[in-house]
Design a protein around this motif. Structure first.
Motif, PDB file in Angstrom:
ATOM      1  N   ARG A  68       1.153  -1.152   0.042  1.00 20.70           N
ATOM      2  CA  ARG A  68      -0.181   0.182  -0.341  1.00 20.70           C
ATOM      3  C   ARG A  68       0.529   1.366   0.030  1.00 20.70           C
ATOM      4  O   ARG A  68       0.717   2.026  -0.707  1.00 20.70           O
ATOM      5  CB  ARG A  68      -1.036  -0.148   1.384  1.00 20.70           C
ATOM      6  CG  ARG A  68      -1.869  -0.042   1.123  1.00 20.70           C
ATOM      7  CD  ARG A  68      -3.309  -0.299   2.092  1.00 20.70           C
ATOM      8  NE  ARG A  68      -2.740  -0.260   2.977  1.00 20.70           N
ATOM      9  CZ  ARG A  68      -2.503  -1.516   4.104  1.00 20.70           C
ATOM     10  NH1 ARG A  68      -3.646  -2.140   3.688  1.00 20.70           N
ATOM     11  NH2 ARG A  68      -2.489  -2.425   5.488  1.00 20.70           N
ATOM     12  N   SER A  71       2.544   2.072  -3.179  1.00 21.77           N
ATOM     13  CA  SER A  71       0.941   2.106  -3.999  1.00 21.77           C
ATOM     14  C   SER A  71       0.965   4.346  -4.098  1.00 21.77           C
ATOM     15  O   SER A  71       1.369   4.739  -4.571  1.00 21.77           O
ATOM     16  CB  SER A  71       0.389   1.379  -3.500  1.00 21.77           C
ATOM     17  OG  SER A  71      -1.367   2.415  -5.339  1.00 21.77           O
ATOM     18  N   ARG A  74       4.451   5.654  -5.673  1.00 21.10           N
ATOM     19  CA  ARG A  74       3.647   5.805  -6.925  1.00 21.10           C
ATOM     20  C   ARG A  74       3.151   7.077  -7.407  1.00 21.10           C
ATOM     21  O   ARG A  74       3.605   7.689  -8.238  1.00 21.10           O
ATOM     22  CB  ARG A  74       3.241   4.265  -7.535  1.00 21.10           C
ATOM     23  CG  ARG A  74       5.081   3.226  -7.159  1.00 21.10           C
ATOM     24  CD  ARG A  74       4.927   1.831  -8.482  1.00 21.10           C
ATOM     25  NE  ARG A  74       3.537   1.612  -8.078  1.00 21.10           N
ATOM     26  CZ  ARG A  74       3.481   0.743  -6.954  1.00 21.10           C
ATOM     27  NH1 ARG A  74       4.298   0.468  -6.404  1.00 21.10           N
ATOM     28  NH2 ARG A  74       2.456   0.216  -7.077  1.00 21.10           N
TER      29      ARG A  74
END
Length: 126
Positions: A68, A71, A74
């Protein structure tokens, strides 16, 4: 004796429960209470008996947390690259959104600025 079949538990979980139960009994806790506490502890630590189906490999909580986090990093990186150039796109944002953007660009005095001043400061910061 507590309810429920222990057939779904792994040998490791059964050994752990037995060990915990023994330690409670040594402290003077009744046999039934010691067994109940031991299984409650095993359930809390490992989430209960074996889970049905699947490949036998489950993703740990820490792995999920890391995924998580990666992510999110990113996504933040992607957003960084999308600088807003026109005043019109800044106009269409809420003051809260502009404030967030000003915070990310470390614009001083942002907390006392009006929406128009935030737009001006963000435009000048590009």
């Amino acid at each position: 004796m507590p309810r429920g079949s222990k057939a779904k538990y792994t040998d490791k979980q059964k050994r752990k429960a037995e060990h915990i139960e023994q330690r409670y009994e040594n402290k003077g806790v009744s046999r039934d209470e010691a067994e109940a506490r031991a299984w409650a502890t095993v359930n809390k630590q490992s989430g209960g008996g074996e889970k049905a189906g699947g490949s036998g490999q489950s993703t740990s909580t820490s792995e999920k947390k890391t995924a998580r986090s990666d992510s999110a990093k990113r996504a933040a990186k992607t957003r960084e690259g999308h600088a807003r150039s026109s005043t019109a796109s800044l106009d269409s944002q809420t003051k809260q959104s502009l404030m967030k953007e000003a915070r990310s660009k470390d614009i001083r005095g942002r907390s006392t600025m009006t929406k128009a001043e935030l737009i001006k400061a963000l435009h000048a910061h590009h």
